[in-house]
Design a protein around this motif. Structure first.
Motif, PDB file in Angstrom:
ATOM      1  N   PHE A  27       0.841  -1.201   0.000  1.00  0.00           N
ATOM      2  CA  PHE A  27       0.000   0.000   0.000  1.00  0.00           C
ATOM      3  C   PHE A  27       0.881   1.257   0.000  1.00  0.00           C
ATOM      4  O   PHE A  27       0.786   2.121  -0.883  1.00  0.00           O
ATOM      5  CB  PHE A  27      -0.898  -0.059   1.240  1.00  0.00           C
ATOM      6  N   GLY A  28       1.771   1.329   0.973  1.00  0.00           N
ATOM      7  CA  GLY A  28       2.632   2.505   1.112  1.00  0.00           C
ATOM      8  C   GLY A  28       3.593   2.658  -0.057  1.00  0.00           C
ATOM      9  O   GLY A  28       3.851   3.770  -0.525  1.00  0.00           O
ATOM     10  N   PHE A  29       4.114   1.521  -0.547  1.00  0.00           N
ATOM     11  CA  PHE A  29       5.029   1.559  -1.682  1.00  0.00           C
ATOM     12  C   PHE A  29       4.331   2.174  -2.894  1.00  0.00           C
ATOM     13  O   PHE A  29       4.873   3.062  -3.557  1.00  0.00           O
ATOM     14  CB  PHE A  29       5.518   0.138  -2.004  1.00  0.00           C
ATOM     15  N   CYS A  30       3.101   1.702  -3.163  1.00  0.00           N
ATOM     16  CA  CYS A  30       2.347   2.223  -4.316  1.00  0.00           C
ATOM     17  C   CYS A  30       2.037   3.707  -4.147  1.00  0.00           C
ATOM     18  O   CYS A  30       2.145   4.484  -5.098  1.00  0.00           O
ATOM     19  CB  CYS A  30       1.037   1.455  -4.497  1.00  0.00           C
ATOM     20  N   LEU A  31       1.627   4.115  -2.943  1.00  0.00           N
ATOM     21  CA  LEU A  31       1.288   5.520  -2.705  1.00  0.00           C
ATOM     22  C   LEU A  31       2.490   6.418  -2.980  1.00  0.00           C
ATOM     23  O   LEU A  31       2.394   7.420  -3.689  1.00  0.00           O
ATOM     24  CB  LEU A  31       0.809   5.728  -1.262  1.00  0.00           C
ATOM     25  N   GLU A  32       3.648   6.030  -2.433  1.00  0.00           N
ATOM     26  CA  GLU A  32       4.834   6.867  -2.613  1.00  0.00           C
ATOM     27  C   GLU A  32       5.279   6.863  -4.063  1.00  0.00           C
ATOM     28  O   GLU A  32       5.647   7.893  -4.631  1.00  0.00           O
ATOM     29  CB  GLU A  32       5.968   6.380  -1.702  1.00  0.00           C
ATOM     30  N   ARG A  33       5.218   5.691  -4.689  1.00  0.00           N
ATOM     31  CA  ARG A  33       5.639   5.561  -6.093  1.00  0.00           C
ATOM     32  C   ARG A  33       4.787   6.443  -7.007  1.00  0.00           C
ATOM     33  O   ARG A  33       5.257   6.984  -7.991  1.00  0.00           O
ATOM     34  CB  ARG A  33       5.527   4.069  -6.473  1.00  0.00           C
ATOM     35  N   ALA A  34       3.499   6.580  -6.632  1.00  0.00           N
ATOM     36  CA  ALA A  34       2.598   7.427  -7.417  1.00  0.00           C
ATOM     37  C   ALA A  34       2.843   8.918  -7.156  1.00  0.00           C
ATOM     38  O   ALA A  34       2.279   9.768  -7.835  1.00  0.00           O
ATOM     39  CB  ALA A  34       1.147   7.072  -7.094  1.00  0.00           C
ATOM     40  N   GLY A  35       3.664   9.222  -6.144  1.00  0.00           N
ATOM     41  CA  GLY A  35       3.920  10.617  -5.809  1.00  0.00           C
ATOM     42  C   GLY A  35       3.011  11.150  -4.717  1.00  0.00           C
ATOM     43  O   GLY A  35       2.956  12.354  -4.463  1.00  0.00           O
ATOM     44  N   GLY A  37       3.216  10.890  -1.553  1.00  0.00           N
ATOM     45  CA  GLY A  37       3.839  11.346  -0.314  1.00  0.00           C
ATOM     46  C   GLY A  37       4.085  12.856  -0.382  1.00  0.00           C
ATOM     47  O   GLY A  37       4.661  13.439   0.522  1.00  0.00           O
ATOM     48  N   GLY A 111      -4.207   8.239   4.758  1.00  0.00           N
ATOM     49  CA  GLY A 111      -3.194   7.273   4.326  1.00  0.00           C
ATOM     50  C   GLY A 111      -1.970   7.938   3.724  1.00  0.00           C
ATOM     51  O   GLY A 111      -0.826   7.578   4.033  1.00  0.00           O
ATOM     52  N   ALA A 115       2.481   8.152   4.273  1.00  0.00           N
ATOM     53  CA  ALA A 115       3.537   8.076   3.258  1.00  0.00           C
ATOM     54  C   ALA A 115       4.408   9.332   3.314  1.00  0.00           C
ATOM     55  O   ALA A 115       5.627   9.266   3.140  1.00  0.00           O
ATOM     56  CB  ALA A 115       2.929   7.911   1.870  1.00  0.00           C
TER      57      ALA A 115
END
Lengths: 198, 181
Positions: A27-35, A37, A111, A115
């Protein structure tokens, strides 16, 4: 039917919380990867020059929806075992309006704030502290309101409300996603001047 | 479209651009789907904050919290910290850290537009968090629990929540423009 796994094999606490930790990692990986954070990247959607928020959310919803529909159609997944928050329209409409105000003023949602704070954003920490103060003050000040919110809601889906099969709704969402993609590209060109210089 | 660069892009090491949003959304959808088919529930976030608040309130006396109409939902028989959503968010913090570390986007900064002071931005972030918490508690969920998970399950309440969020945010965007652009 064998899914959802935990509906047919009750997990112990360690397995349950370990699963949450692992899913959270993705979840967190995808959120940060999408920008997500970054508050400026998130609120860009409200100034129309970068529609990543809509792209990511819409794609995620349609992807999960399609998977659920297919798994249910082949008889692997029991949809009725999946928990859905009860629908209570006045509460969700009012809550959504207040939440939307918090989103544009604060720059995050609950959420994405995590991130943000995990990657060093001070404003993410401030938003998360505001969230904590918010849920604490809600619990202390608004038990009456909370009782109103909790009263009389029931699980309500488009499938049940309209009688139209889940398969058709899923197809409709896929078609709408394809159309929205073109609209978003047009918006980003039209409002490119809103993008801040630095 | 120029590649977005995160705010860590200084002299030391340039931040790598964010991932393709369609791909990120697809992967996020797979995580959401995995949550549904393994645990029988979608992703969430706000309940983690409530669990923390209930744990803190519990320090002042377990009996009151266990009987409290709101706190009781998160008390979990005296172990509010052993909450599914709290562990989910702990994992999310680690996942976001890993992604940002790999993308060289870790940076201690206050994200803000060029025309607002860091102090004002932090105050507004706190105020926004406070509002979002009340909104999410009223709606029984936030962008994760209502919009993402509810949307994927075709929940009427989840879709109405999502629409209301965008209506309010677009309506107010002009008023807080100075903070961002």
């Amino acid at each position: 039917m064998t899914l959802p796994v935990f509906a047919f094999h009750e997990p112990g606490q360690a397995l349950l919380l370990g699963t949450a930790l692992l899913l959270g990692l993705g979840f967190g990986f995808c959120l940060e990867r999408a920008g997500f954070g970054s508050a400026r990247r998130l609120v860009a959607v409200f100034y129309l020059y970068d529609m990543a928020v809509v792209k990511v959310m819409f794609t995620a919803i349609v992807t999960a929806m399609t998977g659920l529909t297919l798994l249910a159609a082949i008889g692997l997944l029991d949809l009725s075992s999946i928990y859905v928050e009860p629908t209570r329209l006045p509460a969700q409409a009012l809550g959504g309006l207040i939440f939307g105000a918090g989103f544009i003023v604060g720059g995050y949602c609950p959420g994405t704030a995590v991130a943000a704070l995990a990657t060093g954003r001070r404003d993410g920490v401030a938003f998360a502290l505001g969230m904590l103060a918010g849920v604490a003050s809600y619990a202390e000040l608004a038990p009456g309101l909370d009782a109103w919110v909790s009263d009389g809601g029931a699980e309500q889906t488009l499938t049940g409300t309209t009688g139209v099969h889940r398969l058709w709704w899923t197809l409709l969402f896929i078609v709408v996603l394809a159309l929205v993609a073109r609209l978003l590209a047009w918006l980003e060109r039209r409002f490119a001047a809103n993008r801040p210089a630095a | 479209m120029p590649a977005s660069t995160g705010p860590g892009s200084g002299a030391r090491s340039p931040a790598r651009p964010y991932g393709n949003p369609w791909l990120a959304g697809f992967l996020l959808g797979l995580v959401l789907l995995a949550s549904f088919v393994i645990a029988g529930r979608g992703l969430g976030a706000t309940a983690a904050y409530s669990a923390l608040a209930t744990a803190v309130a519990g320090l002042g006396g377990a009996a009151r919290v266990a009987e409290h109409p709101v706190h009781a939902r998160f008390w979990n028989d005296g172990a509010p910290l052993l909450s599914w959503t709290l562990f989910l968010l702990a994992g999310a913090a680690a996942g976001a850290f890993l992604s940002a570390w790999q993308g060289r986007r870790l940076a201690v900064v206050t994200e803000r537009g060029p025309r607002v002071s860091a102090r004002t931005r932090l105050l507004l972030a706190f105020a926004g968090g406070l509002l979002a918490a009340w909104g999410a508690r009223l709606a029984r969920g936030c962008t994760s629990g209502q919009a993402l998970a509810g949307g994927a399950m075709l929940s009427v309440g989840g879709l109405v929540f999502m629409a209301a969020v965008f209506v309010a945010a677009y309506a107010l965007a002009g008023r807080v423009r100075r903070q961002w652009l």
